[in-house]
Design a protein around this motif. Structure first.
Motif, PDB file in Angstrom:
ATOM      1  N   UNK B 265       0.784  -1.216   0.074  1.00 36.58           N
ATOM      2  CA  UNK B 265      -0.153   0.099  -0.106  1.00 36.58           C
ATOM      3  C   UNK B 265       0.962   1.069  -0.075  1.00 36.58           C
ATOM      4  N   UNK B 266       2.013   1.131   0.884  1.00 38.02           N
ATOM      5  CA  UNK B 266       2.961   2.481   0.900  1.00 38.02           C
ATOM      6  C   UNK B 266       4.005   2.446  -0.196  1.00 38.02           C
ATOM      7  N   UNK B 267       3.633   1.903  -1.318  1.00 36.50           N
ATOM      8  CA  UNK B 267       4.551   1.649  -2.338  1.00 36.50           C
ATOM      9  C   UNK B 267       5.326   2.942  -2.877  1.00 36.50           C
ATOM     10  N   UNK B 268       4.716   4.076  -2.643  1.00 39.72           N
ATOM     11  CA  UNK B 268       5.297   5.323  -3.278  1.00 39.72           C
ATOM     12  C   UNK B 268       6.131   6.021  -1.999  1.00 39.72           C
ATOM     13  N   UNK B 269       7.389   6.609  -2.491  1.00 40.70           N
ATOM     14  CA  UNK B 269       8.219   6.952  -1.579  1.00 40.70           C
ATOM     15  C   UNK B 269       8.211   8.065  -1.959  1.00 40.70           C
ATOM     16  N   UNK B 270       8.593   9.350  -0.949  1.00 38.44           N
ATOM     17  CA  UNK B 270       9.335  10.601  -1.654  1.00 38.44           C
ATOM     18  C   UNK B 270      10.595  10.488  -1.723  1.00 38.44           C
ATOM     19  N   UNK B 271      11.567  10.955  -2.666  1.00 41.72           N
ATOM     20  CA  UNK B 271      12.649  10.652  -2.818  1.00 41.72           C
ATOM     21  C   UNK B 271      13.744  12.028  -2.626  1.00 41.72           C
ATOM     22  N   UNK B 272      14.510  11.895  -1.861  1.00 42.18           N
ATOM     23  CA  UNK B 272      15.535  13.237  -1.442  1.00 42.18           C
ATOM     24  C   UNK B 272      14.636  14.356  -0.823  1.00 42.18           C
ATOM     25  N   UNK B 335      18.454  11.023 -24.756  1.00 39.17           N
ATOM     26  CA  UNK B 335      18.746   9.691 -24.016  1.00 39.17           C
ATOM     27  C   UNK B 335      18.823  10.290 -22.585  1.00 39.17           C
ATOM     28  N   UNK B 336      18.134   9.295 -21.508  1.00 37.94           N
ATOM     29  CA  UNK B 336      18.588   9.626 -20.019  1.00 37.94           C
ATOM     30  C   UNK B 336      19.087   8.209 -19.741  1.00 37.94           C
ATOM     31  N   UNK B 337      20.281   8.382 -19.114  1.00 36.39           N
ATOM     32  CA  UNK B 337      21.002   7.203 -18.503  1.00 36.39           C
ATOM     33  C   UNK B 337      20.938   7.091 -17.211  1.00 36.39           C
ATOM     34  N   UNK B 338      20.262   6.044 -16.554  1.00 37.79           N
ATOM     35  CA  UNK B 338      20.390   5.729 -15.191  1.00 37.79           C
ATOM     36  C   UNK B 338      21.665   5.081 -14.710  1.00 37.79           C
ATOM     37  N   UNK B 339      22.893   5.950 -14.419  1.00 37.56           N
ATOM     38  CA  UNK B 339      24.021   5.374 -14.202  1.00 37.56           C
ATOM     39  C   UNK B 339      24.311   4.871 -13.064  1.00 37.56           C
ATOM     40  N   UNK B 340      25.489   4.357 -12.774  1.00 41.56           N
ATOM     41  CA  UNK B 340      25.739   3.770 -11.499  1.00 41.56           C
ATOM     42  C   UNK B 340      26.256   4.735 -10.487  1.00 41.56           C
ATOM     43  N   UNK B 341      25.992   4.704  -9.137  1.00 46.47           N
ATOM     44  CA  UNK B 341      26.517   5.366  -8.194  1.00 46.47           C
ATOM     45  C   UNK B 341      26.458   7.096  -8.312  1.00 46.47           C
ATOM     46  N   UNK B 342      27.504   7.752  -8.500  1.00 46.54           N
ATOM     47  CA  UNK B 342      27.298   9.358  -8.676  1.00 46.54           C
ATOM     48  C   UNK B 342      27.028   9.508 -10.131  1.00 46.54           C
ATOM     49  N   UNK B 366      21.493  10.496 -14.880  1.00 42.40           N
ATOM     50  CA  UNK B 366      21.105  10.407 -13.871  1.00 42.40           C
ATOM     51  C   UNK B 366      21.536   9.114 -12.988  1.00 42.40           C
ATOM     52  N   UNK B 367      21.022   8.821 -11.662  1.00 46.96           N
ATOM     53  CA  UNK B 367      21.624   7.583 -11.063  1.00 46.96           C
ATOM     54  C   UNK B 367      20.552   6.542 -10.776  1.00 46.96           C
ATOM     55  N   UNK B 368      20.890   5.283 -10.801  1.00 52.21           N
ATOM     56  CA  UNK B 368      20.037   4.299 -10.451  1.00 52.21           C
ATOM     57  C   UNK B 368      20.034   3.996  -8.975  1.00 52.21           C
ATOM     58  N   UNK B 369      20.915   4.838  -8.336  1.00 54.28           N
ATOM     59  CA  UNK B 369      20.905   4.653  -6.855  1.00 54.28           C
ATOM     60  C   UNK B 369      19.355   5.435  -6.264  1.00 54.28           C
ATOM     61  N   UNK B 370      18.967   6.261  -7.104  1.00 55.00           N
ATOM     62  CA  UNK B 370      17.675   7.055  -7.032  1.00 55.00           C
ATOM     63  C   UNK B 370      17.939   8.024  -5.846  1.00 55.00           C
ATOM     64  N   UNK B 371      18.357   7.720  -4.823  1.00 55.11           N
ATOM     65  CA  UNK B 371      18.536   8.548  -3.557  1.00 55.11           C
ATOM     66  C   UNK B 371      19.727   9.395  -3.701  1.00 55.11           C
ATOM     67  N   UNK B 372      19.942  10.518  -3.421  1.00 55.13           N
ATOM     68  CA  UNK B 372      20.958  11.383  -3.621  1.00 55.13           C
ATOM     69  C   UNK B 372      21.372  12.078  -4.915  1.00 55.13           C
ATOM     70  N   UNK B 373      22.413  12.823  -4.934  1.00 58.51           N
ATOM     71  CA  UNK B 373      22.587  13.563  -6.434  1.00 58.51           C
ATOM     72  C   UNK B 373      23.656  12.900  -7.206  1.00 58.51           C
ATOM     73  N   UNK B 395      19.684  16.075  -8.569  1.00 55.38           N
ATOM     74  CA  UNK B 395      18.973  14.971  -7.714  1.00 55.38           C
ATOM     75  C   UNK B 395      17.786  14.296  -8.419  1.00 55.38           C
ATOM     76  N   UNK B 396      17.367  14.716  -9.621  1.00 57.58           N
ATOM     77  CA  UNK B 396      16.400  14.154 -10.343  1.00 57.58           C
ATOM     78  C   UNK B 396      16.310  13.001 -10.407  1.00 57.58           C
ATOM     79  N   UNK B 397      15.080  12.363 -10.326  1.00 56.84           N
ATOM     80  CA  UNK B 397      14.915  10.643 -10.519  1.00 56.84           C
ATOM     81  C   UNK B 397      15.262  10.479 -11.879  1.00 56.84           C
ATOM     82  N   UNK B 398      15.454   9.292 -12.404  1.00 61.83           N
ATOM     83  CA  UNK B 398      15.789   9.058 -13.750  1.00 61.83           C
ATOM     84  C   UNK B 398      14.497   9.314 -14.676  1.00 61.83           C
ATOM     85  N   UNK B 399      13.141   8.836 -14.004  1.00 64.04           N
ATOM     86  CA  UNK B 399      11.878   8.863 -14.736  1.00 64.04           C
ATOM     87  C   UNK B 399      11.483  10.447 -14.946  1.00 64.04           C
TER      88      UNK B 399
END
Lengths: 630, 448
Positions: B265-272, B335-342, B366-373, B395-399
């Motif tokens: 139910x609580x699947x949606x989280x605020x990120x950052x 193209x948006x790339x969800x990169x690794x790490x930073x 952007x980062x596949x870590x989702x959290x952080x910049x 710190x934008x989410x990849x999406x």
């Protein structure tokens, strides 16, 4: 009350299976400790498959309840919390269900479809119980006739209820989802004792699979009871087989009495008329009744309805110690969440005086021939409660309403909720149907387990056991253990082994020893110690008690304990004779019995009685030869 | 009423003149069975016929065992639902428009497939959740009926137009009932498409369909309507459960929300950042984040320009330059790339990234870590990416970066102008600072 009328009884047996949960991989184990997490939920009534809102479901939803669920981080998962769709059906559980179906000559369905049965009392986090029809048909023989079987379903056990109140209930999730076989008979049972026999027979078949849970609460019976002219009642949660005949009998009496009451109501008033609820608080404002004063100081008010011409009817006893007024009270409690009702047949009473009764009658426009009913509560709860009571009263003029009732420990029953309608099933679209063909083939390849009757016969024939011991081994699930142990014990008779596993254990249980705690391994070890002569037969009872108290560790000590040598026994016996010189000289050889008992007590069963008695006899004779009789 | 069966089962049933929901009698060996013929989901085989017995159970009967079928009674029309009670508008309550787009929140079991399908009569929600009608003068419009996985950028524009139209005709707020899978994409899109937003626009969904008693739609929708009617935030938000309990909902900024669980139910989280608001089951609203406040008046506009041809790809250890070239040759404009790490990618593909940028296809990291910049200045790989012309997503989410790039390209931005657009905060998608209480520990002793 009336004589016990002819009954028709159908039985529903619920048996927990000894395999992981039905729609997830969590263990089917009950917990005693505090849950790690709590979640709070509400349920909202949903639309049924055929478009009508189910009355039973609606009734629960009318009460805006909050349900609290306790979850365990190491034994429950997202499925029990209704946070994840179910996993595919546990095929091991389905196989057990099919095995039982085949043993009972039932006809398994070709494809099992899981359904959602709406249950919104909070006992399932989803608001429905997952259940699937596995087989139909078949029959079971009893000494008073054949009972046809109706259905065998495989379903989820509900959550364990910790507490309940009108505003909500608290449950634990350890039990939710344990696979349960629900085995229902047709209403072919015609006597209280046949009901018990049927339950016993079906229970034995379930246990014969060796794959069902055992112990308190793992099997329970629901009874559908009706009499000619009465109505079907579903009586829930009978855990003791011995109580079945009494419950059936008392339910039959209740229905017969209600029918009699109906006839008298018709003669007296034609049909039941109940007035609209009225606030009658002013009639009792100065009351000395503690009940009334407490209600008023809690800010509650007093509401009442008049029941035309039925004075004296509410006090009619419908089951031993249970009056018609108590039935009405059940409706008020369940629907209105109030503490109960006060009715005119019990007044003056509760500290309410004759004058106050007169004032109440006046306030309700009731004369001496009318009955009335009071509820102490806030207005909304009181009007819901009184509305439910009125409806029940109107039904009293028509006959017996269909109800779901709860079995009470004394054999009576109380109102739980109206009998749910049939439109409570939706397909469980999250679970795919399962074909039974491959599973049935597998079961038949392995061969069906022996039927309980055959086992009882065989145990008597092959091992020379008494029927009583054979039945006890079966009912306690110790047939397998017995056969293993008997085969391994070359020096002991099978009868003796059976006696340890049955009557010896029961005797200890009666003495208050916790024999449930003695594992199969320990039992088999104790028998093998006897077989190898390390533990004399006389020491078995003490050994069992020690294992029950200290666990298997006690066996270690037993194994290390060598039997005392003959000379050690002789020393003990001689000392005993010296210490009891007076007794010996007074009673001569007749001192043997008390001394023997004492010797065995000192030796704590470490030496065989035959050896001890031989030595004692010798030493006693020797002592008597040297001692002139006084 | 048709017959939903195929193959062997169909042949057998057709011969008997049977249709879905007819009451049938079937002979199988010595047994006679009667029940209502239930539709069979297409994914299942044609070897079984499903009937509903009068005890309510469904069972499958093997076609091979059926020796005869007889229709006892025609079923007639598909099961009818109770007509929804007309909601009497309450005087003096703020107006809230609910726009239904489909998804679980407006779904129910459909028997022809056995699966959850969008419903055509979303008014049922009002009947099931009277709290909405008590909180606001609720109007209801079904603007489309699609699962969120099928929603496209064109649909975003349509939803934005519908929302603007409602806000401009006096609604205090708009609630968009939406499937949860891509709700955070739509939320991001509305955040960029809606111009001069003066009132709340709320996306709401459900993880449990409304035909289940445990549906989360009750808390989600009633909280969403509350927030739309009374919430002070002129933001695009997602309102969904804040915990596994039915105690409170979170309002999460549309450009900061992400679906982080498949089914909870609580699947949606605020990120950052923390949620914008917490709405209790009793309807109390507590503001917990930075907001743009409601404004008295002014027309809400829609800038409909959007370029859907933007790819969102993951960087993974064996990614090759060919893969990137395939993306550009497939006609993608960005193209948006969800990169690794930073915000890193394997060094061996950086030259292909440079080629993309040089050929006019912007690459956003952007980062596949989702959290952080992302930070492309810390390691040499990042510095090489910057040199190759990649645009860091902050710190934008990849999406969110993907949707924003669609919008930027749709508005015709290229080169430095596009870089400026992507790296500037437009709708709260790039945080000025990331507070320490914005990262969710999964293990919280004593709570779920």
């Amino acid at each position: 009350m009336v004589d016990v009328p002819r009954v028709r009884v159908g039985l529903e047996i619920h048996q927990r299976l000894a395999t992981h949960k039905l729609f997830c991989n969590c263990p089917s184990e009950l917990r005693e400790d505090e849950p790690d997490y709590w979640a709070r939920r509400r349920l909202r009534v949903s639309y049924s498959e055929l478009g009508s809102i189910d009355p039973a479901a609606r009734f629960e939803s009318l009460r805006n309840r909050t349900f609290t669920y306790g979850a365990y981080s190491d034994a429950t998962c997202e499925v029990e919390l209704d946070e994840s769709p179910p996993l595919p059906m546990n095929l091991e559980a389905l196989e057990i269900a099919l095995e039982v179906s085949l043993m009972l000559g039932m006809d398994p369905v070709d494809e099992v479809h899981t359904m959602r049965k709406i249950v919104i009392d909070g006992s399932n986090t989803t608001g429905f119980q997952r259940t699937a029809l596995v087989a139909m048909g078949g029959e079971v023989k009893t000494s008073s006739g054949t009972v046809r079987l109706k259905t065998l379903c495989l379903e989820e056990e509900s959550a364990y209820i910790i507490s309940t109140a009108p505003e909500g209930a608290t449950y634990r999730l350890d039990r939710l989802g344990i696979p349960l076989i629900e085995l229902a008979t047709e209403a072919d049972i015609t006597s209280p004792s046949q009901a018990r026999e049927t339950a016993l027979t079906l229970g034995r078949v379930l246990r014969a699979t060796g794959k069902v849970q055992r112990g308190i609460g793992t099997i329970r019976q629901d009874l559908n009871v009706s009499i000619e002219g009465g109505a079907r009642q579903e009586i829930k949660g009978v855990q003791e087989l011995a109580l079945i005949p009494k419950i059936v009998e008392r339910e039959a009496v209740r229905q017969a009495t209600l029918l009699e009451l109906r006839d008298r109501i018709r003669e007296t008033v034609g049909e039941v008329r109940v007035s609209e609820p009225r606030d009658v608080t002013s009639a009792l404002l100065g009351s000395k009744s503690r009940l009334i004063r407490r209600a008023l100081s809690n800010g509650e008010r007093i509401f009442g309805v008049r029941v035309d011409g039925l004075a004296g009817f509410l006090g009619v006893e419908i089951q031993p110690g249970r009056r018609f007024g108590t039935e009405l009270s059940g409706y008020a409690k369940v629907f209105g969440g109030v503490g109960g009702i006060i009715h005119s047949d019990e007044l003056p009473g509760y500290g309410i005086s004759e004058d106050e009764v007169r004032a109440l009658r006046e306030a309700l426009g009731a004369d001496r021939s009318d009955a009335f009913i009071l509820v102490l509560a806030e207005e909304a709860a009181a009007s819901t409660a009184l509305e439910a009571v009125s409806e029940r009263l109107i039904q009293a003029g028509l006959g017996v309403p269909e109800e779901t009732r709860r079995a009470l420990p004394d054999g009576n029953t109380e109102f739980m909720r109206p009998l749910p309608g049939p439109a409570r099933m939706y397909p469980e679209t999250d679970v795919f149907p399962v074909k039974t063909g491959p599973l049935i083939e597998r079961i038949l390849r392995k061969g069906l387990p022996e039927m309980p009757d055959a086992t009882i016969d065989r145990l008597q024939r092959e091992y020379g056991l008494t029927r009583e011991h054979a039945e006890m081994l079966l009912d306690e699930g110790r047939v397998g253990l017995f056969e293993r142990v008997a085969a391994a014990s070359g020096n002991l008779s099978p009868r003796y082994v059976a006696a340890i596993l049955t009557s010896e254990m029961r005797a200890l249980k009666r003495e208050g020893v916790d024999v449930e705690g003695i594992g199969e391994e320990s039992l088999s070890e104790i028998v093998s110690l006897v077989d190898s002569g390390i533990l004399p037969k006389e020491g078995v009872r003490d050994a069992l008690t020690e294992v029950a108290e200290r666990g298997p560790a006690a066996l270690e000590d037993l194994r290390r304990r060598k039997p005392p040598s003959e000379s050690e026994i002789r020393d003990i016996v001689r000392k005993l004779i010296r210490d009891n010189a007076e007794l010996v000289s007074r009673r001569g050889e007749r001192a043997f019995s008390p001394l023997m008992g004492e010797a065995m007590r000192i030796l704590r069963g470490r030496a065989p009685g035959s050896l001890v008695s031989g030595i004692l006899k010798e030493e006693l004779r020797r002592a008597l030869r040297g001692t002139p009789r006084g | 009423m048709g017959l939903s069966y195929r193959g062997r089962a169909r042949a057998l049933l057709e011969e008997a003149g049977a249709e879905d929901y007819d009451l049938l009698e079937m002979r199988t060996g010595s047994r006679k069975l009667s029940g209502i013929l239930m539709p069979r989901p297409e994914i299942l085989d044609d070897e079984h016929v499903v009937i509903k017995l009068d005890n309510g159970y469904n069972m499958g009967v093997a076609v091979a065992k059926i020796s005869g079928v007889r229709v006892l009674r025609k079923g007639g029309a598909a099961p009818e639902r109770r007509p929804p009670a007309p909601s009497a508008p309450r005087g003096g309550l703020p107006k809230v428009s609910i726009l239904a787009t489909g998804g679980t929140i407006a779904s129910r079991v459909e028997y022809s497939t056995g699966a959850v399908r969008p419903t055509e009569s979303p008014e049922e929600l009002l009947d099931l959740i009277p709290e909405m009608g008590e909180a606001a003068d609720v109007s209801y419009k079904s603007i489309m009926a699609v699962f969120s996985e099928d929603i496209s950028p064109e649909d975003w524009v349509e939803i934005a137009r519908a929302a603007a139209s409602e806000l401009n005709s006096g609604a205090s707020g708009v609630v968009v009932a939406h499937g949860t899978d891509t709700m955070h994409y739509t939320a991001a899109a509305l955040s960029f498409l809606l111009q001069n937003l003066t009132k709340p626009v709320i996306l709401v969904g459900a993880q449990r369909s409304i035909d289940r008693p445990s549906t989360d739609a009750v808390l989600n929708l009633s909280s969403a309507v509350r927030m739309a009617a009374y919430g002070p935030a002129a933001e695009v938000m997602i309102v969904m459960h804040g915990s596994t309990s039915d105690d409170f909902a979170f309002a999460i900024r549309g450009v900061k929300a992400r679906k982080m669980h498949t089914s909870r139910r609580d699947a949606f989280l605020p990120v950052n950042e923390p949620p914008i608001a917490v709405i209790s089951s009793g309807g109390d609203i507590e503001i917990t984040g930075r907001i743009r406040r409601r404004r008295g008046s002014g027309k809400v506009d829609v800038d409909p320009r959007i370029e859907p041809r933007v790819a969102l790809i993951y960087a993974w250890p064996s990614i090759t330059g060919d893969y990137l070239r395939a993306v550009s040759s497939s006609g993608y404009e960005g193209v948006v790339i969800a990169g690794t790490g930073l915000g890193h990618v394997p060094n061996r593909i950086i030259s292909e990234i440079g080629e993309l940028v040089d050929s006019g296809i912007p690459v956003v990291i952007s980062s596949q870590c989702l959290f952080g910049r992302v930070n492309l200045r810390v390691y040499s790989t990042g510095r090489r990416l910057l040199a190759a012309g990649a645009i860091p997503a902050g710190d934008m989410l990849p999406e969110v970066a993907t949707v924003k790039l669609m919008v930027g390209l749709g508005r015709g931005y290229r080169g430095d102008e596009l870089r400026e657009f992507m790296t500037s905060n437009i709708a709260g998608e790039i945080s000025e600072s990331i507070p320490p209480n914005s990262f969710p520990p999964c293990y919280r002793p004593g709570a779920i």
